[in-house]
Design an enzyme around this catalytic site. Structure first.
Site, short mmCIF file in Angstrom:
data_model
loop_
_atom_site.label_atom_id
_atom_site.label_comp_id
_atom_site.label_asym_id
_atom_site.label_seq_id
_atom_site.Cartn_x
_atom_site.Cartn_y
_atom_site.Cartn_z
N GLY A 32 18.84 42.37 -7.57
CA GLY A 32 17.52 43.01 -7.57
C GLY A 32 17.28 43.71 -8.89
N HIS B 31 17.29 49.95 -2.13
CA HIS B 31 17.76 50.31 -3.48
C HIS B 31 16.63 50.21 -4.50
CE1 HIS B 31 20.94 50.17 -6.80
NE2 HIS B 31 19.87 49.71 -7.41
N GLU B 32 15.88 49.11 -4.44
CA GLU B 32 14.85 48.88 -5.46
C GLU B 32 13.64 49.79 -5.25
OE1 GLU B 32 15.82 47.32 -7.98
OE2 GLU B 32 17.55 46.38 -7.05
N HIS C 82 14.29 52.98 -6.86
CA HIS C 82 14.03 52.96 -8.31
C HIS C 82 12.58 53.30 -8.61
CE1 HIS C 82 17.59 51.65 -10.45
NE2 HIS C 82 17.80 50.61 -9.66
N GLN D 141 13.50 49.41 -14.79
CA GLN D 141 14.79 49.09 -15.44
C GLN D 141 14.61 48.26 -16.71
OE1 GLN D 141 16.60 47.73 -11.49
NE2 GLN D 141 18.37 48.52 -12.60
N CYS E 54 24.41 48.56 -9.65
CA CYS E 54 23.06 48.59 -10.20
C CYS E 54 23.14 48.09 -11.64
CB CYS E 54 22.54 50.03 -10.16
SG CYS E 54 20.91 50.25 -10.89
N LEU E 55 22.20 47.25 -12.05
CA LEU E 55 22.26 46.71 -13.41
C LEU E 55 22.13 47.80 -14.46
CD1 LEU E 55 20.26 43.35 -13.13
CD2 LEU E 55 22.73 43.71 -13.12
NI NI Z 1 19.47 49.42 -9.37
#
Ligand code: NI
Length: 158
Positions: A46, A132-133, A136, A51, A90-91
């Site tokens: 995701g 999670h997203e 963000h 991000q 998480c990226l």
């Molecule tokens: Ni993330």
């Protein structure tokens, strides 16, 4: 299509709240394509627009199953059910993994990239990814809600 630069831990933008998308234009479609490419490049499941430095309420998710990537614009979680304690990364936090408690099920409404309002009833990994997203988009990071003592640093394999 292009790979965008990721924003990482310590970048203040990650704590900002993203704005609603009002028009789905060519610029937004390009952003979505680039987000999908960027997610795939880094093997993420995701990615939220913040991000890649864009404060718009857009997320992409790919569980690498037969559904392919899904695009959620202005997603709203309208219902959750139960809990699951899951391993998460998480990226924006490369190589860091920890346990997090997420809803076991999530019902979310969103607009797809064709402008159609949709509803998804997600379980397991998809419920985790949506939660999670959407966090963000509200400037919330998984690292601030981990189960204490579960943070691990795992170097990628060569
Ligand atoms: Ni993330």
């Amino acid at each position: 299509m292009a790979i965008r630069n990721l924003r990482y831990e310590g970048d203040d933008i990650l704590k900002k709240k993203s704005r609603e998308v009002e028009v789905i234009d060519d610029k937004l479609q390009t952003l979505i394509d680039d987000m999908i490419d960027t997610m795939h490049k880094y093997n993420g499941v995701g990615l939220a627009a913040v991000q890649v430095g864009i404060l718009k309420r857009v997320i992409v998710i790919d569980l690498y199953d037969d559904k392919g990537p899904i695009v959620l614009i202005n997603p709203v979680i309208i219902k959750t059910k139960g809990e699951q304690e899951v391993e998460e990364g998480c990226l924006s936090f490369p190589n860091q993994f920890a346990k997090v408690v997420r809803p076991a099920e999530v019902v979310a409404e969103y607009t797809d990239r064709d402008g159609k309002r949709m509803r998804v009833h997600a379980k397991e990994l998809l419920a985790q990814a949506i939660a999670h997203e959407v966090d963000h988009l509200n400037g919330e990071l998984f690292i601030d809600k981990i189960v204490p003592g579960t943070l691990e640093y795992i170097e990628p394999e060569e």
